[in-house]
Design a protein around this motif. Structure first.
Motif, short mmCIF file in Angstrom:
data_model
loop_
_atom_site.label_atom_id
_atom_site.label_comp_id
_atom_site.label_asym_id
_atom_site.label_seq_id
_atom_site.Cartn_x
_atom_site.Cartn_y
_atom_site.Cartn_z
N THR A 61 51.07 39.34 47.76
CA THR A 61 51.95 39.43 48.34
C THR A 61 52.23 38.24 49.04
O THR A 61 51.38 37.61 49.92
N GLY B 40 65.06 49.31 44.28
CA GLY B 40 64.08 48.48 43.97
C GLY B 40 64.45 47.32 42.96
O GLY B 40 65.29 47.69 42.27
N SER C 29 54.37 45.42 54.12
CA SER C 29 55.55 45.62 53.47
C SER C 29 55.61 46.44 52.37
O SER C 29 54.72 47.14 52.19
N ALA C 30 56.96 46.76 52.06
CA ALA C 30 57.24 47.96 50.89
C ALA C 30 58.17 47.32 49.95
O ALA C 30 59.04 46.46 50.39
N ALA C 31 58.41 48.06 48.85
CA ALA C 31 59.45 47.37 47.85
C ALA C 31 60.59 47.98 48.48
O ALA C 31 60.86 48.86 49.22
N VAL C 32 61.90 47.09 48.37
CA VAL C 32 63.03 47.35 48.88
C VAL C 32 63.45 48.40 48.13
O VAL C 32 63.28 48.88 47.02
N THR D 219 63.10 44.44 40.57
CA THR D 219 61.55 43.79 39.88
C THR D 219 61.98 42.83 38.70
O THR D 219 63.02 42.82 38.08
N VAL E 207 59.91 42.71 48.19
CA VAL E 207 59.54 43.53 49.41
C VAL E 207 60.17 43.26 50.57
O VAL E 207 60.71 42.03 50.83
N ASP E 208 60.22 44.29 51.69
CA ASP E 208 60.60 44.00 52.91
C ASP E 208 59.73 44.60 53.99
O ASP E 208 58.91 45.36 53.70
N SER E 209 60.02 44.06 55.11
CA SER E 209 59.14 44.73 56.57
C SER E 209 60.01 44.75 57.46
O SER E 209 60.78 43.87 57.82
N SER F 36 55.89 40.56 46.01
CA SER F 36 54.75 41.05 45.49
C SER F 36 54.60 40.52 44.23
O SER F 36 55.31 40.75 43.34
#
Length: 133
Positions: free
Chosen positions: A28, A81, A75-78, A83, A67-69, A112
């Motif tokens: 990432t 999603g 972080s995780a996928a927004v 892609t 991704v966001d945090s 990522s």
């Protein structure tokens, strides 16, 4: 490389580089601070620039996701999603693409990268992730 009729204004401070992962691995980018919710987010995009790659094995995938945090560390996928996928053909041509930054994104964003198992060692290819408006 400039993409005609697309957003190209970049701020060097809002730009990160990341080596792509080896086969069967993920990486990432460093996360870019976009601040809390507000009108400054209108039209924000995350631009990904990839140079020519001669390594990604034919028929194997390079998958990328926005991704966001909340805190800049995990972080995780927004949601929803977003892609982008490249399917190898003994590498791939240089390319650029954009992710829309949703109003619901948390305070930091990044990308990522995941290379499918047996996809080759792509660590010699460096992606540039930029915040553009």
């Amino acid at each position: 490389m400039q993409t005609v009729n697309r957003r190209n204004a970049k701020d060097a401070i809002l730009q990160e580089t990341k080596a792509l992962p080896a086969a069967g691995a993920s990486a990432t980018s460093d996360l870019i601070y976009i601040g809390g919710e507000g009108p400054h987010r209108e039209g924000l995009k995350v631009r990904v620039d990839l140079p020519v790659n001669a390594v990604l094995v034919a028929t194997k995938d390079l998958d990328m996701a926005l991704v966001d945090s909340a805190d800049g560390s995990s972080s995780a996928a927004v949601s929803p999603g977003q892609t982008y996928q490249i399917i190898g053909d003994t590498g791939f041509a240089a390319t650029s693409f954009y992710f829309d930054v949703p109003q619901t994104a948390r305070d930091y964003v990044g990308v990522s990268f995941t290379v499918e198992a047996a996809g080759g060692d792509n660590t010699g290819t460096t992606a540039t992730v930029s915040l553009v408006k």
